[in-house]
Design a protein around this motif. Structure first.
Motif, PDB file in Angstrom:
ATOM      1  N   LEU A  63      55.861  27.158   8.514  1.00 27.13           N
ATOM      2  CA  LEU A  63      54.468  27.608   8.447  1.00 27.13           C
ATOM      3  C   LEU A  63      53.711  27.255   9.722  1.00 27.13           C
ATOM      4  CD1 LEU A  63      53.770  26.593   4.779  1.00 27.13           C
ATOM      5  CD2 LEU A  63      53.678  28.908   5.663  1.00 27.13           C
ATOM      6  N   MET A  64      53.947  26.066  10.249  1.00 27.33           N
ATOM      7  CA  MET A  64      53.270  25.674  11.485  1.00 27.33           C
ATOM      8  C   MET A  64      53.593  26.648  12.614  1.00 27.33           C
ATOM      9  SD  MET A  64      53.735  21.543  11.604  1.00 27.33           S
ATOM     10  CE  MET A  64      54.009  20.683  10.066  1.00 27.33           C
ATOM     11  N   ARG A  65      54.833  27.103  12.647  1.00 25.91           N
ATOM     12  CA  ARG A  65      55.258  27.972  13.745  1.00 25.91           C
ATOM     13  C   ARG A  65      54.795  29.414  13.558  1.00 25.91           C
ATOM     14  NH1 ARG A  65      58.003  27.566  18.106  1.00 25.91           N
ATOM     15  NH2 ARG A  65      59.024  29.380  19.018  1.00 25.91           N
ATOM     16  N   VAL A  99      44.431  23.620   8.528  1.00 20.92           N
ATOM     17  CA  VAL A  99      43.425  22.593   8.826  1.00 20.92           C
ATOM     18  C   VAL A  99      44.026  21.196   8.901  1.00 20.92           C
ATOM     19  CG1 VAL A  99      41.537  23.946   7.884  1.00 20.92           C
ATOM     20  CG2 VAL A  99      42.741  22.340   6.389  1.00 20.92           C
ATOM     21  N   CYS A 100      45.141  20.971   8.193  1.00 19.20           N
ATOM     22  CA  CYS A 100      45.757  19.647   8.247  1.00 19.20           C
ATOM     23  C   CYS A 100      47.126  19.664   7.584  1.00 19.20           C
ATOM     24  CB  CYS A 100      44.882  18.588   7.571  1.00 19.20           C
ATOM     25  SG  CYS A 100      44.675  18.818   5.793  1.00 19.20           S
ATOM     26  N   GLU A 159      51.834  16.680  16.782  1.00 16.16           N
ATOM     27  CA  GLU A 159      52.502  16.432  18.061  1.00 16.16           C
ATOM     28  C   GLU A 159      52.656  14.942  18.330  1.00 16.16           C
ATOM     29  OE1 GLU A 159      52.524  18.200  22.571  1.00 16.16           O
ATOM     30  OE2 GLU A 159      50.636  18.247  21.458  1.00 16.16           O
ATOM     31  N   GLU A 160      51.621  14.177  18.065  1.00 10.58           N
ATOM     32  CA  GLU A 160      51.692  12.723  18.265  1.00 10.58           C
ATOM     33  C   GLU A 160      52.669  12.072  17.296  1.00 10.58           C
ATOM     34  OE1 GLU A 160      47.061  12.061  19.767  1.00 10.58           O
ATOM     35  OE2 GLU A 160      47.584  11.909  17.643  1.00 10.58           O
ATOM     36  N   TYR A 198      52.131  20.979  18.027  1.00 14.76           N
ATOM     37  CA  TYR A 198      51.019  21.425  17.199  1.00 14.76           C
ATOM     38  C   TYR A 198      49.956  20.331  17.159  1.00 14.76           C
ATOM     39  CZ  TYR A 198      54.880  24.394  15.755  1.00 14.76           C
ATOM     40  OH  TYR A 198      55.958  25.235  15.761  1.00 14.76           O
ATOM     41  N   SER A 199      48.706  20.714  17.418  1.00 16.31           N
ATOM     42  CA  SER A 199      47.600  19.753  17.424  1.00 16.31           C
ATOM     43  C   SER A 199      46.973  19.604  16.038  1.00 16.31           C
ATOM     44  CB  SER A 199      46.538  20.189  18.435  1.00 16.31           C
ATOM     45  OG  SER A 199      46.054  21.492  18.124  1.00 16.31           O
ATOM     46  N   ILE A 200      47.689  19.997  15.011  1.00 23.61           N
ATOM     47  CA  ILE A 200      47.195  19.933  13.626  1.00 23.61           C
ATOM     48  C   ILE A 200      47.015  18.465  13.230  1.00 23.61           C
ATOM     49  CG2 ILE A 200      47.665  20.570  11.233  1.00 23.61           C
ATOM     50  CD1 ILE A 200      49.647  22.701  12.433  1.00 23.61           C
TER      51      ILE A 200
END
Length: 344
Positions: free
Chosen positions: A27-29, A36-37, A49-50, A56-58
């Motif tokens: 789904l992220m891709r 939103v989160c 990403e972290e 992804y900056s989600i």
């Protein structure tokens, strides 16, 4: 089923950093919904990403309550646990989500409308893996189609068949190709809004379900069929109905480059040499109710776990062994495989 403008959150508690989160990763891709989160308390306060290095900056939050504060409207179960069963430990957070108005996309085998339907108001539950009551018995009708039917075929479960197929579908569409995509698993169905939940269909009707889905795309010049399972896996039955129902003209083999054995719990089973495995799939395509001898036209590697130099070395090694164009479509692009499809 849901408007693509609706904001979604992805429930991935305990799965953001492992293979069981593949629904969420897909789904992220590929999802058109604004995300939103992601919910996973282990990594709360970080971005995806972290937390795990995916691009992804989600934001990652710790609870459904936080997802509601971010105005999420739909929650997706982004986890694919073993056997597709709903874990009892999810009962409380899922009930809380539904009681507070979130709709739910459920890719598990369990019917959550029957389990949680009494909690619904204007919200709803989409049980993605619920098949029709019956499907026709396959009769090799797809063999009469005058198009390319490309089946993504794997050396193992979770080897990148869906991702590679969707990447190729998107690349071909961007070039103006007349291409269709047949989803056969929960992620593809969720993303495309339709398809067949192959692993939830009665074995005798599975090939017929594939055939029916392929025939629905019969006017397309190219059809990409999402693969499932593997002939090499002792617990998989999905490859045969995919071959029989689609009457595939071509295969693209999908393989996790860093793996020599199948994933747990069958990690004692070695993956056959790729050149031998290619021959096996092609021979099976000709003798098991198929009118075609499907030809393998490329290899889609998943090079997760390898450095860029290691990935390039592995690609070169496999191309030399098989004589087939090989790439990681996520890491290095689709051009090699798109060219192979176009010229085959």
């Amino acid at each position: 089923m849901f408007n693509s403008t609706q904001k979604i959150c992805i429930y991935m508690e305990g799965a953001l950093d492992n293979d069981s989160g593949k629904m969420g990763f897909g789904l992220m891709r590929f999802s058109k919904h604004p995300i939103v989160c992601v919910i996973d308390s282990k990594y709360q306060g970080k971005t995806v990403e972290e937390a795990v290095g995916l691009p992804y900056s989600i934001p990652v939050v710790s609870s459904v309550e936080e997802a509601l504060h971010l105005k999420s409207k739909v929650m997706v179960l982004g986890i694919a646990p073993s056997g597709g069963k709903f874990p009892d430990v999810w009962e409380k957070p899922i009930a809380f989500a539904l009681e507070n108005g979130l709709s739910l996309i459920n890719g598990l085998h369990d019917d959550l409308n029957s389990r949680f339907g009494h909690l619904l108001g204007k919200n709803k539950i989409w049980d993605v893996r619920q098949p029709k009551s019956s499907y026709p018995i396959a009769t090799a009708r797809a063999a009469k189609l005058n198009n390319k039917r490309i089946l993504m075929i794997g050396t193992d479960m979770a080897s990148g068949k869906m991702t590679a197929g969707l990447e190729l579908y998107a690349a071909l569409k961007s070039k103006g190709a007349d291409v269709g995509f047949v989803p056969t698993g929960q992620i593809g169905i969720t993303l495309m809004g339709s398809g067949i939940p192959l692993d939830a269909i009665k074995v005798d009707q599975a090939a017929g379900a594939v055939e029916e889905a392929v025939l629905a795309e019969k006017d397309r010049s190219i059809i990409i069929i999402e693969g499932q399972g593997s002939l090499a896996h002792p617990g998989s039955t999905a490859t045969l109905p995919l071959i029989r129902g689609s009457q595939a003209t071509h295969f693209i083999l999908c393989h996790k480059a860093a793996h020599t054995h199948l994933r747990f719990p069958v990690s004692h089973v070695p993956i056959p040499p790729l050149d031998e495995f290619i021959q096996l799939n092609e021979r099976v395509s000709h003798v098991c109710g198929s009118q075609n001898r499907a030809k393998t036209i490329g290899i889609a590697l998943n090079t997760v776990g390898l450095t860029q130099d290691e990935a390039l070395k592995k690609i070169n090694e496999i191309e030399n062994m098989t004589g087939l164009p090989t790439t990681d479509v996520v890491r290095f692009g689709t051009e090699k495989l798109v060219n192979s499809i176009s010229t085959s």
